[in-house]
Design an enzyme around this catalytic site. Structure first.
Site, PDB file in Angstrom:
ATOM      1  CG  ASP A 148      -1.938  -1.105   1.200  1.00  0.00           C
ATOM      2  OD1 ASP A 148      -2.375  -1.483   0.103  1.00  0.00           O
ATOM      3  OD2 ASP A 148      -2.303  -1.601   2.285  1.00  0.00           O
ATOM      4  CG  ASP A 167      -6.712  -1.579  -1.442  1.00  0.00           C
ATOM      5  OD1 ASP A 167      -6.933  -2.789  -1.634  1.00  0.00           O
ATOM      6  OD2 ASP A 167      -5.789  -1.150  -0.734  1.00  0.00           O
TER       7      ASP A 167
END
Length: 198
Positions: A148, A167
């Site tokens: 991330d 995401d």
């Protein structure tokens, strides 16, 4: 002499004017399948590239402040799901991602709607992006940590959990699927009539 019945008066499904004909042999299926594949491939490619850049340029670096602090770029390796949940169940998250991919592939055989193709393509591309991390990144197959790199409003996920392009695609595609369900647009391009409500 009988007049043709109005399908909406009976509450029968009617074709959405924006969709192609759902009959077998129509050009709708290959076109919509191509749309799904192109969208999924684009999302997957963008996700892989941004993760490579994050690993190359953000590893061991303090958060990069961009857009006057609206966004911070920093590398976070996430063994769990969003919001820090299921941290010790990486293998289960991998199986769920595999299940999503299989389900979308199976649904694609009935695909005739452009909007559904885009929505499913977003979810499929995002699922493939995070699944790639689960399968091939440290610490091993089915246990890999997802990369991330986007933290909004504050660094270190203080305001919102750190996330990635995959995401974002999954959330956008999921929201679009909810909208399609609410307006009654079906996977095969038909739209449920609201005749019963009138």
């Amino acid at each position: 002499m009988t007049l043709p019945s109005d399908p909406e008066a009976k509450g029968d499904p009617v074709m959405d004017p924006e969709a192609d004909e759902p009959e077998n042999g129509s050009p709708a299926y290959p076109l919509r399948l191509l749309t799904l594949v192109v969208v999924a491939a684009a999302v997957w490619g963008i996700d892989l590239k941004t993760k490579m850049l994050a690993v190359d340029h953000l590893e061991w670096q303090p958060p990069w402040r961009v857009l006057d602090g609206l966004v911070y770029l920093q590398l976070v390796r996430n063994p769990g799901a969003a919001f820090g949940m299921a941290t010790g169940m990486t293998w289960l998250l991998t199986l769920i991602a595999l299940g999503v991919v299989v389900a979308i592939i199976r649904l694609s055989g009935r695909l005739r709607s452009r909007a559904w193709a885009v929505a499913l393509g977003l979810v499929l591309g995002g699922a493939l992006g995070n699944l790639s991390d689960r399968l091939f990144r440290y610490p091993g197959i089915f246990r890999g940590w997802v990369v991330d790199m986007i933290s909004v409003f504050a660094p270190d996920g203080q305001k919102w959990p750190v996330f990635n392009a995959a995401d974002s695609a999954i959330c956008t595609g999921g929201a679009l699927l909810v909208v399609l369900a609410l307006i009654g647009l079906e996977l095969d391009g038909t739209r449920a009539s609201r005749g019963d409500d009138e």
